[in-house]
Design a protein around this motif. Sequence first.
Motif, PDB file in Angstrom:
ATOM      1  N   THR A  97      34.349  40.440  32.843  1.00  0.00           N
ATOM      2  CA  THR A  97      33.779  39.249  33.430  1.00  0.00           C
ATOM      3  C   THR A  97      32.397  39.053  32.842  1.00  0.00           C
ATOM      4  N   ARG A 126      35.931  31.054  29.834  1.00  0.00           N
ATOM      5  CA  ARG A 126      36.629  31.216  31.120  1.00  0.00           C
ATOM      6  C   ARG A 126      37.276  32.590  31.166  1.00  0.00           C
ATOM      7  N   ARG A 127      37.445  33.092  32.368  1.00  0.00           N
ATOM      8  CA  ARG A 127      37.992  34.436  32.544  1.00  0.00           C
ATOM      9  C   ARG A 127      39.305  34.616  31.784  1.00  0.00           C
ATOM     10  N   GLU A 179      39.793  37.256  28.727  1.00  0.00           N
ATOM     11  CA  GLU A 179      40.784  38.334  28.828  1.00  0.00           C
ATOM     12  C   GLU A 179      41.771  38.285  27.669  1.00  0.00           C
TER      13      GLU A 179
END
Length: 130
Positions: free
Chosen positions: A2, A78-79, A83
Amino acid sequence: MTGWPVPVQTAQTRGRAWQEQLTTASKAHAVMVCSIMFTMPSAFTTIEMLPEPNDPRVILRSLPATRVAVLRFSGLARRSEVEAKDAELLDAVRFHHFQPIGPVTLAQYNPPWTPWFMCRNEVMVALSPG
């Protein structure tokens, strides 16, 4: 993984402005706990040459030189995007027979008012010296 957007600041040092790279890393299950790393210009050969922080909560420390693998991407961090880029980076590192050590970190280079399509980001991971 994050990361929180952090504004880039400009500092006047020795008559020359420079822009700091801001790298954010957070710990799992921690609320708003993050480290901010500044990559300083090579003119600063020791930590003692850096300006003193105005805020007593800011602690300067020197980190050893580290070999890292980096994957650059643009847009909003964005997450889900971060990821996916984390996984892509780790796949590439392992494909090339390197050993990642430590967590993947997110580097963001632009102030919050930058249009999303112009934002430059990177995910990076330290590599084993062997």
